[in-house]
Enzyme design. Sequence first.
Site, PDB file in Angstrom:
ATOM      1  N   THR A 157       0.828  -1.216   0.000  1.00  0.00           N
ATOM      2  CA  THR A 157       0.000   0.000   0.000  1.00  0.00           C
ATOM      3  C   THR A 157       0.858   1.261   0.000  1.00  0.00           C
ATOM      4  OG1 THR A 157      -0.138  -0.172   2.400  1.00  0.00           O
ATOM      5  CG2 THR A 157      -2.010  -1.016   1.138  1.00  0.00           C
ATOM      6  N   ASP A 180       9.842  -7.908   2.551  1.00  0.00           N
ATOM      7  CA  ASP A 180       8.569  -8.238   3.184  1.00  0.00           C
ATOM      8  C   ASP A 180       8.856  -8.651   4.631  1.00  0.00           C
ATOM      9  OD1 ASP A 180       6.161  -9.708   3.958  1.00  0.00           O
ATOM     10  OD2 ASP A 180       5.624  -9.494   1.842  1.00  0.00           O
ATOM     11  N   ASN A 199       9.606 -11.621  13.508  1.00  0.00           N
ATOM     12  CA  ASN A 199      10.885 -11.312  12.841  1.00  0.00           C
ATOM     13  C   ASN A 199      11.516 -10.037  13.408  1.00  0.00           C
ATOM     14  OD1 ASN A 199      10.904 -13.545  11.165  1.00  0.00           O
ATOM     15  ND2 ASN A 199       9.669 -12.533   9.590  1.00  0.00           N
ATOM     16  N   TYR A 201      -7.082  -8.179  10.934  1.00  0.00           N
ATOM     17  CA  TYR A 201      -6.334  -6.975  11.349  1.00  0.00           C
ATOM     18  C   TYR A 201      -6.350  -6.840  12.870  1.00  0.00           C
ATOM     19  CZ  TYR A 201      -4.993  -2.001  11.473  1.00  0.00           C
ATOM     20  OH  TYR A 201      -4.368  -0.793  11.721  1.00  0.00           O
ATOM     21  N   LYS A 219      -3.148  -7.593  15.306  1.00  0.00           N
ATOM     22  CA  LYS A 219      -2.531  -6.531  16.109  1.00  0.00           C
ATOM     23  C   LYS A 219      -2.544  -6.896  17.596  1.00  0.00           C
ATOM     24  CE  LYS A 219      -1.560  -3.195  13.048  1.00  0.00           C
ATOM     25  NZ  LYS A 219      -0.283  -2.510  12.900  1.00  0.00           N
TER      26      LYS A 219
END
Length: 312
Positions: free
Chosen positions: A35, A56, A97, A143, A147
């Site tokens: 985005t 990514d 990560n 989402y 989160k």
Amino acid sequence: MRILVTGGAGFIGSHLCDRLVREGHDVLCLDNFFTGSKKNIDHLLDSHRFELIRHDVTEPILLEIDRIFNLACPASPVHYQYNPVKTIKTSVMGMINMLGLAKRVKARILQASTSEVYGDPLVHPQSEEYWGNVNPIGLRSCYDEGKRVAETLMMDYHRQNSVDIRIIRIFNTYGPRMALNDGRVVSNFIVQALRNEDITVYGDGSQTRSFCFVDDLVEGMLKLMNCEGITGPMNIGNPTETSILEFATRIINLTGSSSKIVFKTLPSDDPKQRQPDITFARNTLGWEPITDIDAGLKKTIDYFSRILACKP
Ligand code: NAD
Ligand code: UDP
């Protein structure tokens, strides 16, 4: 300092990169351009303090850095619902990560969490103590739950591995560099108004949001990152609450548009009310938003006017 900003080519990330470069830091901007856009950071590419990495966050990466701002994640419902499995992977695997990286190089890490962790809140306004009312199996869950797990991971890496963490819960933020096709209410209404097209209010427009200008948000984010001895979570947002219908009228007035308001189906699980309680941020950081809503919206409208003028 050497500072990694994931999602740095996005709306908020690009403003954060601007601030950090201006303050004299070496900034590594990491983005997969889902985005985000190179246009948002084009002006930084000539700076010797700025580096762009196409990557990514769901894949591990080895870097030597002092701080991490983890913003990589699509934020608009339209984009995060486009590939929900990828959205949750971005929040969860991306967080693992980045926390692994923070642990290895002993970097302080800030996670861009969200008011969405409160779901469709039964407590109003929302303070950090509230655990939320989130549907775990709905269209927004990829989402919201992503989160929430990211916050859990932050706290567990902190308790288990002493990683130095900061969690910020961002409430609806707006400003220049939101994407034209972003799909969130501020950009939709402004673009519709500037084109004199119908303004699409979902539901009856009685649902509320509280909009914060991006410069105020970035200021709060930096203050939290630089504050010693607190992990958060901390709400950062503007407590001025408005209904979506009032907001549509405000945009029509500010743009002088001839657009008409039309009503469309309300998406499922759309939160009915949202307003941050920012007592914690006020007392701990001495932070509060300073941008008047009309002043912030005028800057945003100017931005979209310029973008639309360049479009055929
Ligand atoms: P945005 O969509 O403009 O920016 C997100 C950036 O992350 C984009 O540049 C995108 O390309 C990048 N990205 C997405 N998935 C990625 C991946 N897997 N690997 C690498 N990069 C990836 O959105 P934004 O409004 O700037 O939001 C930034 C952050 O703030 C997000 O984490 C979002 O959840 C959070 N947030 C934003 C708001 C808001 O109102 N804008 C509210 C709450 C939380
Ligand atoms: N909304 C709307 N018209 C639009 C886009 C959004 O009425 O064209 C509404 C949406 O249903 C929600 C509010 O505006 O009630 C904020 O939506 P947005 O997608 O910006 O953010 P979020 O719902 O994640 O807070």
